[in-house]
Scaffold this active site. Structure first.
Site, PDB file in Angstrom:
ATOM      1  CG  ASN A 103      -0.347  34.415 -26.767  1.00 29.37           C
ATOM      2  OD1 ASN A 103      -1.254  34.217 -25.960  1.00 29.37           O
ATOM      3  ND2 ASN A 103      -0.481  35.232 -27.807  1.00 29.37           N
ATOM      4  CD  GLN A 154     -13.802  24.645 -39.183  1.00 29.34           C
ATOM      5  OE1 GLN A 154     -13.700  24.531 -37.963  1.00 29.34           O
ATOM      6  NE2 GLN A 154     -14.909  25.069 -39.757  1.00 29.34           N
ATOM      7  CE1 TYR A 166      -7.836  27.242 -30.035  1.00 30.28           C
ATOM      8  CE2 TYR A 166      -9.395  26.434 -28.408  1.00 30.28           C
ATOM      9  CZ  TYR A 166      -8.354  27.267 -28.756  1.00 30.28           C
ATOM     10  OH  TYR A 166      -7.822  28.119 -27.815  1.00 30.28           O
TER      11      TYR A 166
HETATM   12  P1  NDP Z   1      -6.284  36.492 -30.413  1.00 30.36           P
HETATM   13  O1  NDP Z   1      -6.921  35.972 -31.634  1.00 30.36           O
HETATM   14  O2  NDP Z   1      -6.804  37.722 -29.750  1.00 30.36           O
HETATM   15  O3  NDP Z   1      -4.718  36.716 -30.655  1.00 30.36           O
HETATM   16  C1  NDP Z   1      -3.974  35.707 -31.270  1.00 30.36           C
HETATM   17  C2  NDP Z   1      -2.593  36.221 -31.558  1.00 30.36           C
HETATM   18  O4  NDP Z   1      -1.853  35.192 -32.217  1.00 30.36           O
HETATM   19  C3  NDP Z   1      -2.599  37.435 -32.495  1.00 30.36           C
HETATM   20  O5  NDP Z   1      -1.540  38.295 -32.155  1.00 30.36           O
HETATM   21  C4  NDP Z   1      -2.349  36.786 -33.840  1.00 30.36           C
HETATM   22  O6  NDP Z   1      -1.774  37.664 -34.788  1.00 30.36           O
HETATM   23  C5  NDP Z   1      -1.352  35.730 -33.412  1.00 30.36           C
HETATM   24  N1  NDP Z   1      -1.116  34.715 -34.449  1.00 30.36           N
HETATM   25  C6  NDP Z   1      -2.000  33.882 -35.041  1.00 30.36           C
HETATM   26  N2  NDP Z   1      -1.370  33.142 -35.947  1.00 30.36           N
HETATM   27  C7  NDP Z   1      -0.063  33.521 -35.966  1.00 30.36           C
HETATM   28  C8  NDP Z   1       1.079  33.145 -36.698  1.00 30.36           C
HETATM   29  N3  NDP Z   1       1.022  32.216 -37.651  1.00 30.36           N
HETATM   30  N4  NDP Z   1       2.262  33.725 -36.407  1.00 30.36           N
HETATM   31  C9  NDP Z   1       2.339  34.660 -35.451  1.00 30.36           C
HETATM   32  N5  NDP Z   1       1.291  35.097 -34.731  1.00 30.36           N
HETATM   33  C10 NDP Z   1       0.097  34.521 -34.999  1.00 30.36           C
HETATM   34  O7  NDP Z   1      -6.308  35.244 -29.389  1.00 30.36           O
HETATM   35  P2  NDP Z   1      -6.185  35.163 -27.792  1.00 30.36           P
HETATM   36  O8  NDP Z   1      -5.365  36.266 -27.264  1.00 30.36           O
HETATM   37  O9  NDP Z   1      -7.532  34.906 -27.267  1.00 30.36           O
HETATM   38  O10 NDP Z   1      -5.387  33.772 -27.663  1.00 30.36           O
HETATM   39  C11 NDP Z   1      -4.018  33.667 -27.310  1.00 30.36           C
HETATM   40  C12 NDP Z   1      -3.733  32.212 -26.991  1.00 30.36           C
HETATM   41  O11 NDP Z   1      -4.535  31.785 -25.882  1.00 30.36           O
HETATM   42  C13 NDP Z   1      -4.058  31.260 -28.143  1.00 30.36           C
HETATM   43  O12 NDP Z   1      -3.063  30.238 -28.200  1.00 30.36           O
HETATM   44  C14 NDP Z   1      -5.401  30.688 -27.728  1.00 30.36           C
HETATM   45  O13 NDP Z   1      -5.633  29.428 -28.315  1.00 30.36           O
HETATM   46  C15 NDP Z   1      -5.234  30.607 -26.234  1.00 30.36           C
HETATM   47  N6  NDP Z   1      -6.497  30.549 -25.493  1.00 30.36           N
HETATM   48  C16 NDP Z   1      -7.374  31.601 -25.526  1.00 30.36           C
HETATM   49  C17 NDP Z   1      -8.560  31.541 -24.812  1.00 30.36           C
HETATM   50  C18 NDP Z   1      -9.529  32.679 -24.762  1.00 30.36           C
HETATM   51  O14 NDP Z   1     -10.558  32.556 -24.098  1.00 30.36           O
HETATM   52  N7  NDP Z   1      -9.267  33.797 -25.430  1.00 30.36           N
HETATM   53  C19 NDP Z   1      -8.923  30.328 -24.041  1.00 30.36           C
HETATM   54  C20 NDP Z   1      -7.940  29.282 -24.078  1.00 30.36           C
HETATM   55  C21 NDP Z   1      -6.771  29.406 -24.781  1.00 30.36           C
HETATM   56  P3  NDP Z   1      -2.672  38.511 -35.860  1.00 30.36           P
HETATM   57  O15 NDP Z   1      -3.144  39.734 -35.134  1.00 30.36           O
HETATM   58  O16 NDP Z   1      -1.681  38.782 -36.932  1.00 30.36           O
HETATM   59  O17 NDP Z   1      -3.794  37.608 -36.290  1.00 30.36           O
END
Ligand code: NDP
Length: 284
Positions: A93, A109, A196
């Protein structure tokens, strides 16, 4: 020591957002014969998530995981192997997205987004796939932006992207995109100018290749779009709650043993979305 008999589920980047909701739902659906792991790159944010989840009535476990760090990924793999002798559910995720108004150069980016969303997801797979037990379920969080990127690509690139591609070819494609972003020639190669979107094209093609290649007994790999969800990533603009966003990922993570489909697919709202150019494509 003998390995624990518990089954085990790991959700990357689950200290907040959709991953947090996936953990909560997995805890509620899987019950006491499972160990469900919140993972977070930051220990304090992980501990905070655990206490929020406890207030919501579930008690997952925690392990640190920064998917960008090989050392962190290796530590999790060793821990899972030693404690459980393997892994039953993996939800990839964790992901990042630059904001639309970011002033960071496109080359940066592209490099940073592809590094985490594609290369680091692959790093987790490379470390954890050898641990997958029979009937394991793997879900990658992808996105409908991959359909959007495909539909905006040049006809030549569309043709290439929609033919079966080996994982090595997918890796080459992602390296090439970043190299072109640095050289300023992304559009000449037929790509839309979206780091992205292309990172999620990579995740989708990775899913297709892994599902074809995976060895083991009834191991099922899919990816999905959670929909447009109210999280930090979307600056809270998405209409869906994190629980609505978690629905399809949790559905895929808990597909019953022996299912015949979906396998190696991209889903949206529990339905398979074919990888094909759609002239009337609308972003969902
Ligand atoms: P958030 O930004 O709310 O959460 C992202 C999570 O990923 C956080 O826990 C963040 O940790 C973690 N993360 C980022 N980089 C790393 C890393 N290097 N190692 C470990 N953890 C990491 O995003 P969403 O919940 O919205 O997104 C979750 C997934 O769903 C993503 O893959 C996103 O691309 C996908 N998605 C989301 C959509 C949406 O509408 N929200 C639509 C389509 C896809 P930290 O708190 O430390 O930053």
């Amino acid at each position: 020591a003998m390995a624990s008999a518990l089954k085990v589920a790991v959700v990357t980047g689950s200290n907040k957002g959709i991953g947090f909701a996936i953990v909560e739902q997995l805890c509620k659906q899987l019950g006491s014969s499972w160990a469900v792991y919140v993972t977070s790159r930051d220990e304090a944010r992980g501990a905070d998530a655990l206490s929020q989840l406890k207030q919501r009535g579930v008690e997952p476990r925690f392990h640190q995981l920064d998917i960008d760090s090989q050392e962190s990924v290796d530590r999790l793999a060793a821990y899972l192997k030693g404690t459980y002798g393997g892994l039953d559910i993996l939800v990839n995720n964790a992901g990042i997205a630059y904001k639309g108004d970011s002033t960071a150069p496109f080359a940066e980016q592209a490099e940073v987004t592809i590094a985490t969303n594609f290369w680091s997801t692959l790093r987790v797979c490379d470390a954890l796939f050898p641990l997958l037990k029979p009937h394991a379920r793997v879900v990658h969080l992808c996105s409908s932006v991959s359909d959007m990127a495909l539909n905006k690509a040049s006809p030549e690139l569309q043709k290439k992207l929609t033919q079966p591609m080996s994982l090595d070819e997918v890796k080459q494609l992602m390296s090439d995109f970043v190299a072109r972003a640095k050289a300023g020639t992304v559009q000449e190669a037929g790509w839309p100018q979206t780091a992205y979107g292309v990172s999620k094209v990579g995740v989708r093609l990775m899913t297709y290749a892994q599902a074809r290649d995976v060895k083991g007994d009834d191991i099922v790999i899919n990816c999905c779009c959670p929909g447009y969800v109210d999280t930090d990533m979307t600056s809270h603009k998405g209409p869906k709650t994190i629980y609505e966003g978690a629905d399809t990922p949790v559905y895929l993570a808990t597909l019953p043993p022996g299912i015949k489909q979906p396998i190696g697919e991209h889903l949206y709202e529990r339905k398979v979305v074919p990888w094909a150019v759609k002239p009337d494509f609308k972003f969902v």
